[in-house]
Design a protein around this motif. Sequence first.
Motif, PDB file in Angstrom:
ATOM      1  N   SER A   4      -1.323   5.725  12.179  1.00 26.24           N
ATOM      2  CA  SER A   4      -2.323   4.359  12.424  1.00 26.24           C
ATOM      3  C   SER A   4      -2.319   3.511  11.406  1.00 26.24           C
ATOM      4  O   SER A   4      -2.329   2.345  11.701  1.00 26.24           O
ATOM      5  CB  SER A   4      -3.800   4.848  12.727  1.00 26.24           C
ATOM      6  OG  SER A   4      -3.650   5.618  14.065  1.00 26.24           O
ATOM      7  N   ASN A   5      -2.207   3.821  10.184  1.00 27.96           N
ATOM      8  CA  ASN A   5      -2.221   2.929   8.978  1.00 27.96           C
ATOM      9  C   ASN A   5      -1.024   2.095   9.048  1.00 27.96           C
ATOM     10  O   ASN A   5      -0.968   1.040   8.764  1.00 27.96           O
ATOM     11  CB  ASN A   5      -2.448   3.519   7.697  1.00 27.96           C
ATOM     12  CG  ASN A   5      -4.019   3.297   7.311  1.00 27.96           C
ATOM     13  OD1 ASN A   5      -4.736   2.411   6.912  1.00 27.96           O
ATOM     14  ND2 ASN A   5      -4.695   4.821   7.360  1.00 27.96           N
ATOM     15  N   VAL A   6       0.165   2.849   9.195  1.00 22.23           N
ATOM     16  CA  VAL A   6       1.523   2.018   8.972  1.00 22.23           C
ATOM     17  C   VAL A   6       1.275   1.110  10.044  1.00 22.23           C
ATOM     18  O   VAL A   6       1.721  -0.084   9.728  1.00 22.23           O
ATOM     19  CB  VAL A   6       2.523   3.056   9.330  1.00 22.23           C
ATOM     20  CG1 VAL A   6       3.915   2.276   9.567  1.00 22.23           C
ATOM     21  CG2 VAL A   6       2.838   3.754   8.032  1.00 22.23           C
ATOM     22  N   VAL A  30       0.888  -1.395   0.017  1.00 21.30           N
ATOM     23  CA  VAL A  30       0.172  -0.042  -0.138  1.00 21.30           C
ATOM     24  C   VAL A  30       0.823   1.503  -0.072  1.00 21.30           C
ATOM     25  O   VAL A  30       1.871   1.501   0.993  1.00 21.30           O
ATOM     26  CB  VAL A  30      -0.948  -0.101   1.292  1.00 21.30           C
ATOM     27  CG1 VAL A  30      -1.770   1.383   1.293  1.00 21.30           C
ATOM     28  CG2 VAL A  30      -1.625  -1.264   1.309  1.00 21.30           C
ATOM     29  N   ALA A  31       0.554   1.981  -1.032  1.00 17.79           N
ATOM     30  CA  ALA A  31       1.240   3.478  -0.922  1.00 17.79           C
ATOM     31  C   ALA A  31       0.374   4.388  -0.266  1.00 17.79           C
ATOM     32  O   ALA A  31      -0.702   4.702  -0.680  1.00 17.79           O
ATOM     33  CB  ALA A  31       1.524   3.920  -2.293  1.00 17.79           C
ATOM     34  N   ILE A  32       0.945   4.974   0.484  1.00 17.10           N
ATOM     35  CA  ILE A  32       0.149   6.282   1.398  1.00 17.10           C
ATOM     36  C   ILE A  32       0.849   7.547   1.177  1.00 17.10           C
ATOM     37  O   ILE A  32       2.070   7.734   1.323  1.00 17.10           O
ATOM     38  CB  ILE A  32       0.301   5.910   2.949  1.00 17.10           C
ATOM     39  CG1 ILE A  32      -0.223   4.733   3.222  1.00 17.10           C
ATOM     40  CG2 ILE A  32      -0.399   7.337   3.542  1.00 17.10           C
ATOM     41  CD1 ILE A  32      -0.541   4.442   4.758  1.00 17.10           C
ATOM     42  N   VAL A  33       0.237   8.399   0.182  1.00 14.94           N
ATOM     43  CA  VAL A  33       0.780   9.561  -0.297  1.00 14.94           C
ATOM     44  C   VAL A  33       0.401  10.744   0.153  1.00 14.94           C
ATOM     45  O   VAL A  33      -0.932  11.135   0.398  1.00 14.94           O
ATOM     46  CB  VAL A  33       0.283   9.512  -1.957  1.00 14.94           C
ATOM     47  CG1 VAL A  33       1.080  10.608  -2.852  1.00 14.94           C
ATOM     48  CG2 VAL A  33       0.799   7.999  -2.402  1.00 14.94           C
ATOM     49  N   CYS A  40       8.186   0.823   7.528  1.00 14.36           N
ATOM     50  CA  CYS A  40       7.660   1.203   6.283  1.00 14.36           C
ATOM     51  C   CYS A  40       8.889   1.661   5.477  1.00 14.36           C
ATOM     52  O   CYS A  40       9.853   1.996   5.880  1.00 14.36           O
ATOM     53  CB  CYS A  40       6.528   2.094   6.224  1.00 14.36           C
ATOM     54  SG  CYS A  40       6.974   3.690   6.892  1.00 14.36           S
ATOM     55  N   GLU A  41       8.612   1.638   4.208  1.00 14.12           N
ATOM     56  CA  GLU A  41       9.660   2.205   3.292  1.00 14.12           C
ATOM     57  C   GLU A  41       9.199   3.568   2.797  1.00 14.12           C
ATOM     58  O   GLU A  41       7.947   4.063   3.182  1.00 14.12           O
ATOM     59  CB  GLU A  41       9.411   1.499   1.911  1.00 14.12           C
ATOM     60  CG  GLU A  41       9.906   0.100   1.897  1.00 14.12           C
ATOM     61  CD  GLU A  41      11.148  -0.256   2.032  1.00 14.12           C
ATOM     62  OE1 GLU A  41      12.089   0.762   2.215  1.00 14.12           O
ATOM     63  OE2 GLU A  41      11.508  -1.442   2.311  1.00 14.12           O
ATOM     64  N   THR A  42      10.168   4.550   2.555  1.00 16.44           N
ATOM     65  CA  THR A  42       9.693   5.882   2.212  1.00 16.44           C
ATOM     66  C   THR A  42      10.246   6.158   0.734  1.00 16.44           C
ATOM     67  O   THR A  42      11.185   5.492   0.390  1.00 16.44           O
ATOM     68  CB  THR A  42      10.133   6.975   3.260  1.00 16.44           C
ATOM     69  OG1 THR A  42      11.607   6.972   2.939  1.00 16.44           O
ATOM     70  CG2 THR A  42       9.537   6.802   4.655  1.00 16.44           C
ATOM     71  N   ALA A  69       0.828  -6.406   5.863  1.00 17.16           N
ATOM     72  CA  ALA A  69       1.008  -5.613   4.454  1.00 17.16           C
ATOM     73  C   ALA A  69       2.373  -4.800   4.514  1.00 17.16           C
ATOM     74  O   ALA A  69       2.949  -4.537   5.645  1.00 17.16           O
ATOM     75  CB  ALA A  69      -0.154  -4.737   4.351  1.00 17.16           C
ATOM     76  N   ARG A  70       2.535  -4.308   3.470  1.00 15.65           N
ATOM     77  CA  ARG A  70       4.051  -3.638   3.226  1.00 15.65           C
ATOM     78  C   ARG A  70       3.337  -2.109   3.078  1.00 15.65           C
ATOM     79  O   ARG A  70       2.560  -2.021   2.145  1.00 15.65           O
ATOM     80  CB  ARG A  70       4.828  -4.105   2.344  1.00 15.65           C
ATOM     81  CG  ARG A  70       5.487  -5.205   2.515  1.00 15.65           C
ATOM     82  CD  ARG A  70       6.779  -5.456   1.458  1.00 15.65           C
ATOM     83  NE  ARG A  70       6.265  -5.729   0.238  1.00 15.65           N
ATOM     84  CZ  ARG A  70       6.680  -4.625  -1.039  1.00 15.65           C
ATOM     85  NH1 ARG A  70       7.273  -3.570  -0.667  1.00 15.65           N
ATOM     86  NH2 ARG A  70       6.162  -4.820  -2.394  1.00 15.65           N
ATOM     87  N   VAL A  71       4.149  -1.156   3.581  1.00 14.60           N
ATOM     88  CA  VAL A  71       3.605   0.327   3.220  1.00 14.60           C
ATOM     89  C   VAL A  71       4.962   1.206   2.980  1.00 14.60           C
ATOM     90  O   VAL A  71       5.860   0.816   3.323  1.00 14.60           O
ATOM     91  CB  VAL A  71       3.138   0.924   4.521  1.00 14.60           C
ATOM     92  CG1 VAL A  71       2.870   2.362   4.333  1.00 14.60           C
ATOM     93  CG2 VAL A  71       1.844   0.195   5.024  1.00 14.60           C
TER      94      VAL A  71
END
Length: 314
Positions: free
Chosen positions: A169-171, A155-158, A199-201, A179-181
Amino acid sequence: MKNLLSAADLDRDEATAILDTAARMHAIQTREVKKLPPLRGRTVVNLFFEDSTRTRSSFEIAGKWLSADVINVSAKGSSVSKGESLRDTALTVAAMGVDALVVRHHASGAVQRLAGWVDCHVVNAGDGTHEHPTQALLDAYTLRTRLGDLADRHVAIVGDITHSRVARSNVLLLRTLGARVTLVAPPTLLPAGVAGWPCETSWDLDATLCGKEHGDVDAVMMLRVQRERMSGGYFPTEREYAMAYGLSPQRLGLLSEDAPILHPGPMNRGLEISSLAADSARSVILHQVQAGVAVRMAVLYRLLAGADEGEVPA
Ligand code: CP
């Protein structure tokens, strides 16, 4: 579970149990008579010190559909505007015999502090830039309905991660669910300490959406640019932000056809998300709103009735 203050309060079993309970609750939304008896005689107060449309109304609907008595108290129109402290306000409301307080506050950590002063159940409905655990649950619920098991999904959070309690909270919750974020933002909108998050950035939205940065993206969550929390120049102009980080019609083409588009709302159309993306067939934004009621029913049910999904009355 006495309180829900952080997504970190939930291990995989507890989070899955809430999502499964929410699935049972979701069925009620399509019924003509939307009422179950389990919280009859229980009282829930929505104590909101910051504006809200989705969270407050969905908690109110959730409580009412479970037959609880639900009262809304806002800072505007309450004795908070006369200078009453958070502690005195919380103790006053709790002293009336309340079973659960659902609290939103503009200060990070305020809900945790409040939970230490009262005996009733407390749910964090969003505290400053810290956490919004029921938003993460409804996002996970929505993702699960689209993608199935979230294990190893990406999942990408942008967007404006720095000011986003939703991102935090989602991470936490998405990692708990396997999942991976990848968080995507300009360096100015990635918070200090993000290197320690699970997570990754990335600074490159196009490369992330194409899968060139951290692998194929299964879903993308666009975040609101929170102008009200910004005091300085986080990006040169809104036009440049939209060009680099907005989900424009052109960028939609980079995203897999099957990838759902999420946004917690409220949206800045034309800034972080184009109307074409927000209203596209891939958008699940209104599904998130719908899931919000079911998930909040499940949270209130598990806190106040202490029961799991197998015991949800038909
Ligand atoms: N997503 C969310 O928390 O929206 P509201 O501010 O309208 O509650």
